[in-house]
Write an enzyme that holds these catalytic residues in place. Structure first.
Site, PDB file in Angstrom:
ATOM      1  N   GLY A 237       0.821  -1.211   0.000  1.00 22.23           N
ATOM      2  CA  GLY A 237       0.000   0.000   0.000  1.00 22.23           C
ATOM      3  C   GLY A 237       0.850   1.255   0.000  1.00 22.23           C
TER       4      GLY A 237
ATOM      5  N   ARG B 243       0.109   5.746  -1.800  1.00 22.27           N
ATOM      6  CA  ARG B 243      -0.564   6.943  -1.301  1.00 22.27           C
ATOM      7  C   ARG B 243      -0.572   6.952   0.224  1.00 22.27           C
ATOM      8  NH1 ARG B 243      -5.846   3.885  -1.572  1.00 22.27           N
ATOM      9  NH2 ARG B 243      -7.171   5.543  -0.802  1.00 22.27           N
TER      10      ARG B 243
ATOM     11  N   TYR C 211     -12.709  -3.282  12.558  1.00 20.77           N
ATOM     12  CA  TYR C 211     -11.374  -2.828  12.143  1.00 20.77           C
ATOM     13  C   TYR C 211     -10.374  -2.952  13.288  1.00 20.77           C
ATOM     14  CZ  TYR C 211      -7.714   0.579  10.962  1.00 20.77           C
ATOM     15  OH  TYR C 211      -6.510   1.210  10.743  1.00 20.77           O
TER      16      TYR C 211
ATOM     17  N   ILE D  43      -4.978  10.310  11.770  1.00 22.12           N
ATOM     18  CA  ILE D  43      -4.089  10.967  10.807  1.00 22.12           C
ATOM     19  C   ILE D  43      -4.918  11.586   9.688  1.00 22.12           C
ATOM     20  CG2 ILE D  43      -2.092  10.657   9.271  1.00 22.12           C
ATOM     21  CD1 ILE D  43      -1.389   9.889  12.086  1.00 22.12           C
TER      22      ILE D  43
END
Length: 254
Positions: A12, A15, A159, A192
């Site tokens: 990943g 980006r 999550y 973030i």
């Protein structure tokens, strides 16, 4: 920074946090392979940025939730290692790839649960397992968790549960891979400002203000706050850090 012939694989990496990690690692003189899910152009732009740091770089497509594709992916990795880096192995695996699905516990669908589990836990488990023959002894594995595994916020039950599993897995990996000199650690970002999870921290002013109010350093995190920590864990200075959870949140919910 002089290139040091070490190689990092960042999942990943096209980006957000992964891009920042890849560039921060490159600034340490470490070569970088990034994976991307769908945005090839973005990934190639990151490769070009990494190369400006004077190191070698490559990008490969990978959906980290599609476990059945991993064998073919590592055949590609072997070819790229040989062709681009003149190497047979790499040194650092950064399991960063991920998505955010925000849903209350009572409304989380089985499909959403399975998607999160495949990408954030099962995929990481088996990608790392299949990477082991290609990781040099003395290498490092860095898994990504979240502040939400320590404190809770409504909407992240599935999550954060996967990330809790990652934190337990990290200790077992450190224990079992120690004989090979491989250190394994967790980096757990706080909130973030990226496009992660639909950009909630970045774009929702109410949520951003809330994050500021519960963070000791008084602001939401930025990608630049995370990448350097991951890069540090790939350096010789971090050689004795093992099986640790390093939260990088500015002091959130203390």
């Amino acid at each position: 920074m002089e290139p040091n012939n070490k190689i990092a694989l960042v999942t990943g990496g096209s980006r957000g946090l992964g891009k920042n990690m890849a560039l921060s690692i490159a600034k340490k003189g470490i070569n970088v392979i990034i994976t991307y899910n769908s945005k090839k152009d973005e990934a190639l732009a990151v490769v070009a940025e990494i190369q400006k740091e004077g190191v070698k770089a490559a990008a490969l497509q990978l959906n980290t939730g599609e476990i059945k594709t991993f064998d073919a992916f590592f055949e590609q990795i072997k070819a790229v290692l040989k062709d681009t880096f003149n190497a047979g192995h790499f040194d650092f695996l950064i399991n960063n790839a991920g998505i955010g699905i925000n849903a209350p516990f009572a409304e989380t669908s089985e499909d959403a649960f399975d998607t999160l589990m495949n990408i954030h836990f099962k995929g990481v488990f088996f990608l790392t397992q299949k990477a082991l023959p290609l990781i040099n002894d003395g290498g490092r594995i860095i898994n990504l968790s979240t502040g939400l595994a320590r404190f809770s916020a409504p909407g992240y039950a599935a999550y954060a549960s996967m990330k809790g599993a990652i934190e337990t897995l990290t200790k077992y990996q450190a224990k079992e891979l120690g004989a090979r000199g491989i250190a394994v650690n967790v980096v757990a970002p706080g909130a973030i400002e990226t496009d992660f999870g639909g950009g909630a921290v970045r774009d929702n002013q109410h949520y951003n203000d809330y994050v500021k109010s519960v963070t000791a350093l008084g602001r939401a995190g930025l990608p630049d706050d995370i990448g350097g920590v991951v890069a540090f864990l790939c350096t010789e200075d971090a050689r004795w850090i093992n099986a640790q959870r390093i939260e990088v949140s500015g002091g959130m919910n203390l």
